[in-house]
Design an enzyme around this catalytic site. Sequence first.
Site, PDB file in Angstrom:
ATOM      1  N   HIS A 189      37.388  33.747  28.220  1.00 35.66           N
ATOM      2  CA  HIS A 189      38.187  34.587  29.127  1.00 35.66           C
ATOM      3  C   HIS A 189      39.592  34.015  29.302  1.00 35.66           C
ATOM      4  CE1 HIS A 189      34.127  36.130  30.262  1.00 35.66           C
ATOM      5  NE2 HIS A 189      34.803  37.254  30.200  1.00 35.66           N
TER       6      HIS A 189
ATOM      7  N   HIS B 192      43.030  42.795  32.979  1.00 33.18           N
ATOM      8  CA  HIS B 192      41.655  43.006  33.452  1.00 33.18           C
ATOM      9  C   HIS B 192      40.845  41.730  33.696  1.00 33.18           C
ATOM     10  CE1 HIS B 192      40.081  42.087  29.483  1.00 33.18           C
ATOM     11  NE2 HIS B 192      38.881  42.067  30.017  1.00 33.18           N
ATOM     12  N   ASP B 193      41.245  40.578  33.144  1.00 31.39           N
ATOM     13  CA  ASP B 193      40.513  39.331  33.417  1.00 31.39           C
ATOM     14  C   ASP B 193      41.444  38.251  33.977  1.00 31.39           C
ATOM     15  OD1 ASP B 193      37.745  39.698  32.967  1.00 31.39           O
ATOM     16  OD2 ASP B 193      37.992  39.559  30.791  1.00 31.39           O
TER      17      ASP B 193
HETATM   18  P1  8BR Z   1      33.818  40.441  30.399  1.00 30.44           P
HETATM   19  O1  8BR Z   1      34.802  40.117  29.313  1.00 30.44           O
HETATM   20  O2  8BR Z   1      34.478  41.272  31.485  1.00 30.44           O
HETATM   21  O3  8BR Z   1      33.164  39.205  30.948  1.00 30.44           O
HETATM   22  O4  8BR Z   1      32.614  41.377  29.796  1.00 30.44           O
HETATM   23  C1  8BR Z   1      31.931  41.091  28.591  1.00 30.44           C
HETATM   24  C2  8BR Z   1      30.503  40.572  28.801  1.00 30.44           C
HETATM   25  O5  8BR Z   1      29.630  40.961  27.712  1.00 30.44           O
HETATM   26  C3  8BR Z   1      30.430  39.072  28.777  1.00 30.44           C
HETATM   27  O6  8BR Z   1      30.705  38.472  29.994  1.00 30.44           O
HETATM   28  C4  8BR Z   1      28.984  38.847  28.351  1.00 30.44           C
HETATM   29  O7  8BR Z   1      28.106  39.038  29.426  1.00 30.44           O
HETATM   30  C5  8BR Z   1      28.677  39.928  27.364  1.00 30.44           C
HETATM   31  N1  8BR Z   1      28.715  39.472  25.936  1.00 30.44           N
HETATM   32  C6  8BR Z   1      27.708  39.029  25.141  1.00 30.44           C
HETATM   33 BR1  8BR Z   1      25.997  38.838  25.670  1.00 30.44          BR
HETATM   34  N2  8BR Z   1      28.054  38.738  23.898  1.00 30.44           N
HETATM   35  C7  8BR Z   1      29.357  39.003  23.860  1.00 30.44           C
HETATM   36  C8  8BR Z   1      30.287  38.901  22.823  1.00 30.44           C
HETATM   37  N3  8BR Z   1      29.964  38.514  21.589  1.00 30.44           N
HETATM   38  N4  8BR Z   1      31.542  39.238  23.111  1.00 30.44           N
HETATM   39  C9  8BR Z   1      31.864  39.661  24.339  1.00 30.44           C
HETATM   40  N5  8BR Z   1      31.040  39.784  25.365  1.00 30.44           N
HETATM   41  C10 8BR Z   1      29.773  39.454  25.146  1.00 30.44           C
HETATM   42 ZN    ZN Z   2      37.079  40.956  29.590  1.00 31.05          ZN
HETATM   43 ZN    ZN Z   3      35.917  40.735  33.099  1.00 36.51          ZN
END
Ligand code: 8BR
Ligand code: ZN
Ligand code: ZN
Length: 338
Positions: free
Chosen positions: A80, A122-123
């Site tokens: 992130h 967004h993050d």
């Molecule tokens: P955020 O970026 O807002 O956190 O949302 C994406 C979410 O999807 C991650 O926090 C995680 O829970 C999930 N995720 C998983 Br499981 N595998 C992922 C990947 N390869 N790339 C992105 N998100 C993933």
């Molecule tokens: Zn995100």
């Molecule tokens: Zn997020």
Amino acid sequence: ANFQKLNIPKRLLEILYKQHDDLYIDPFECDKLSGGEGLVNLMLFFFENYNLFDVFLIKPKVVRGYFEEVMKGYLDNPYHNKVHAQDVAQTCNFLLSKCKFIEIGQLDEQDIACVLIAGAIHDYGHPGLTNAFLINSRNDLALTYNDQSVLEMYHPSQCFKIAWGNQKVNIFENLQFHKYRRIRESIILMVLSTDMAHHASELAITNSRIAAPDFEPNGKDKQRLMDLIVHSSDVSNPTKSFEIYKNWTEKVLTEFWLQGDKERDLGLPISYLCNRYTTNTAEAQVGFIDYVVKPTFACVLGFLPAYEPFFQNLDKNKAKWQELIEYYKQQLASIQPK
Ligand code: 8BR
Ligand code: ZN
Ligand code: ZN
């Protein structure tokens, strides 16, 4: 459009000319080519491309200053971080333009601005820990937002404060009162929609809206579809090339496992996917594709037929992970739990 005046590094500008709406643009490369300022330069490119300087009645200098501040607020987390933000903004643009959401949703310049800004912010300030961790550890952010979409409330809140806290970088300053209210509301709704806790329920509603006889992609359903554009871009890694997707996967799991280590130390329950001794990377991704990403992009496909060729990537990438499950099993067997 005159991109020259924006001071975008030459090699990055060349890539953006050719690839700004390409799903396979490499966000790591863009960031490197601009000395770690990929997010800022991408947003300047979009502002010029969609005539957004005129919508906001501001100069490029203010936009550069604003996104410099936004970019600085992204911490150096494994996943992130500012490159993820840049990736999401760029994927939003791909869905808007190459997949023709701009036309189907009849988005005006103001709507386009909202989607791209939501993607970029967004993050913001993400601490590399999930909402569950912040709540369980009684973190100050959880106390502030009453355990409700803690991070997703925090990200836009901070980003609006950046603007109103410094006139020199306030991209909203010259907007008329009502226009500002609408832009603010739209951006906040999109960022809130990235809370995975709302994923299943919102997706069900969006699917039923798309199937409804009174569905209006350019009317009352537009904001819901804009929310889906940002949420789907946020989980779009599995739709990319396997190489880039694998890179993101290693990053997201590195971050989760650092959280798991903290949870172990604090005696908190170890969150799903956060235990480095038991999480099979390949199995986790097969599950993520099947239960989260495929249903999300099936919904996108429901109103963006141009997305079809990219949808195929999900099955291709899933097959690659399936072949790797055994390999990761052996990896897990070879590491000793503390
Ligand atoms: P955020 O970026 O807002 O956190 O949302 C994406 C979410 O999807 C991650 O926090 C995680 O829970 C999930 N995720 C998983 Br499981 N595998 C992922 C990947 N390869 N790339 C992105 N998100 C993933
Ligand atoms: Zn995100
Ligand atoms: Zn997020």
